[in-house]
Design a protein around this motif. Structure first.
Motif, short mmCIF file in Angstrom:
data_model
loop_
_atom_site.label_atom_id
_atom_site.label_comp_id
_atom_site.label_asym_id
_atom_site.label_seq_id
_atom_site.Cartn_x
_atom_site.Cartn_y
_atom_site.Cartn_z
N LYS A 1 62.99 15.40 -4.70
CA LYS A 1 62.86 15.07 -3.27
C LYS A 1 61.80 15.95 -2.60
O LYS A 1 60.96 15.46 -1.84
CB LYS A 1 64.22 15.26 -2.59
N ASN A 2 61.81 17.24 -2.90
CA ASN A 2 60.88 18.18 -2.28
C ASN A 2 59.44 17.98 -2.77
O ASN A 2 58.49 18.34 -2.06
CB ASN A 2 61.32 19.61 -2.54
N ALA A 3 59.28 17.42 -3.96
CA ALA A 3 57.94 17.24 -4.52
C ALA A 3 57.22 16.02 -3.94
O ALA A 3 56.00 15.92 -4.02
CB ALA A 3 58.03 17.11 -6.04
N ILE A 4 57.97 15.09 -3.36
CA ILE A 4 57.37 13.87 -2.81
C ILE A 4 56.67 14.21 -1.50
O ILE A 4 57.28 14.77 -0.58
CB ILE A 4 58.44 12.79 -2.59
N VAL A 5 55.38 13.87 -1.43
CA VAL A 5 54.57 14.16 -0.25
C VAL A 5 54.46 12.89 0.59
O VAL A 5 53.97 11.86 0.12
CB VAL A 5 53.16 14.64 -0.64
N GLU A 6 54.90 12.97 1.83
CA GLU A 6 54.91 11.79 2.70
C GLU A 6 53.50 11.21 2.87
O GLU A 6 52.54 11.94 3.08
CB GLU A 6 55.48 12.17 4.07
N ARG A 7 53.39 9.89 2.76
CA ARG A 7 52.17 9.11 2.91
C ARG A 7 51.14 9.38 1.81
O ARG A 7 50.04 8.84 1.85
CB ARG A 7 51.53 9.32 4.29
N ARG A 8 51.47 10.23 0.84
CA ARG A 8 50.50 10.50 -0.24
C ARG A 8 51.06 10.17 -1.61
O ARG A 8 50.35 9.66 -2.47
CB ARG A 8 50.08 11.97 -0.18
N LYS B 1 66.98 5.27 -5.43
CA LYS B 1 67.42 5.38 -4.04
C LYS B 1 66.65 6.48 -3.33
O LYS B 1 66.18 6.31 -2.19
CB LYS B 1 68.92 5.66 -3.98
N LEU B 2 66.49 7.62 -4.00
CA LEU B 2 65.76 8.74 -3.42
C LEU B 2 64.32 8.34 -3.09
O LEU B 2 63.81 8.62 -2.01
CB LEU B 2 65.79 9.92 -4.41
N ALA B 3 63.67 7.66 -4.03
CA ALA B 3 62.28 7.25 -3.83
C ALA B 3 62.16 6.26 -2.68
O ALA B 3 61.25 6.37 -1.84
CB ALA B 3 61.73 6.64 -5.12
N HIS B 4 63.05 5.30 -2.63
CA HIS B 4 62.99 4.31 -1.55
C HIS B 4 63.28 4.94 -0.18
O HIS B 4 62.67 4.57 0.83
CB HIS B 4 63.96 3.16 -1.82
N ASP B 5 64.18 5.91 -0.16
CA ASP B 5 64.48 6.63 1.09
C ASP B 5 63.26 7.37 1.60
O ASP B 5 63.07 7.53 2.81
CB ASP B 5 65.64 7.60 0.89
N LYS B 6 62.42 7.84 0.67
CA LYS B 6 61.23 8.60 1.04
C LYS B 6 60.04 7.71 1.35
O LYS B 6 58.97 8.19 1.65
CB LYS B 6 60.87 9.56 -0.09
#
Length: 206
Positions: A170-177, A201-206
């Motif tokens: 979750k922390n590694a996912i960068v919003e809009r990038r 689910k985590l990916a779709h939430d982000k």
């Protein structure tokens, strides 16, 4: 068949990736036999109950105007017009339709290798400056693609994480990038098991 605009899931080592979310009735998603039965049946060249295996690389076109329409995309595999087997041939197209039915998706695309499938997905979803979050225990060829080729040639970078640590993912996912969360259901060769529903689910939430 529509070309894939986005990838929902894929089986890299099985040389197939399945594209797009399901557009089939909900009841069919849990009944692969019903999905297969609903497909248009393709018979063999001489009427065999199974379709013939097409070994040709290129295909005959009798009229120049037909070829023009094929090369502009007006006529294509969805209407049984084929140019070159590297794009589509009848055998592979039929396989992809059956795989899509089995997986409950709108379309599937078959490739000659797992790395071809993975590369196609990455280059379809990521553009220059894109970001991938990936399991640290992916197949060696995939690891090389993500660490060497994509950053150097395409300016696509990857953050590797412990795929079993969902907070780290979750922390590694960068919003809009971040465009792709990449992992194997069971990694090769470390046998790390990914929780696919939770990660999805985590990916779709982000």
């Amino acid at each position: 068949m529509k070309r894939a605009a986005a990838a929902d899931s894929f089986e890299g080592d099985d040389e197939i990736f399945v594209a797009k979310k399901s557009m089939l009735p909900t009841a069919w998603e849990n009944d692969p036999a019903a999905s297969l039965a609903s497909l248009r049946h393709v018979f063999g060249e001489h009427g065999g109950v199974n379709m013939s295996i097409e070994a040709s690389a290129t295909f005959t076109v009798m009229e120049p105007e037909t070829m023009r329409r094929m090369f502009t995309g007006e006529l294509g595999p969805d209407r049984d017009f084929f140019i070159y087997s590297r794009h589509f041939n009848p055998t592979v197209l039929n396989l992809s339709r059956q795989m899509a039915a089995l997986e409950g998706t709108e379309a599937a695309y078959c490739t000659a290798s797992g790395m071809a499938a993975i590369s196609s997905v990455m280059l379809q979803l990521c553009s220059s400056g894109g970001h991938v979050v990936a399991s640290g225990t992916v197949y060696g060829g995939t690891h090389a693609l993500l660490t060497h080729f994509l950053p150097r040639i395409c300016n696509i970078t990857t953050t590797f994480v412990d795929i079993t640590d969902h907070e780290a993912v979750k922390n590694a996912i960068v919003e809009r990038r971040t465009k792709v969360l990449f992992f194997e259901s069971i990694s090769n060769p470390a046998l790390t098991v990914a929780d696919i529903p939770e990660l999805s689910k985590l990916a779709h939430d982000k």
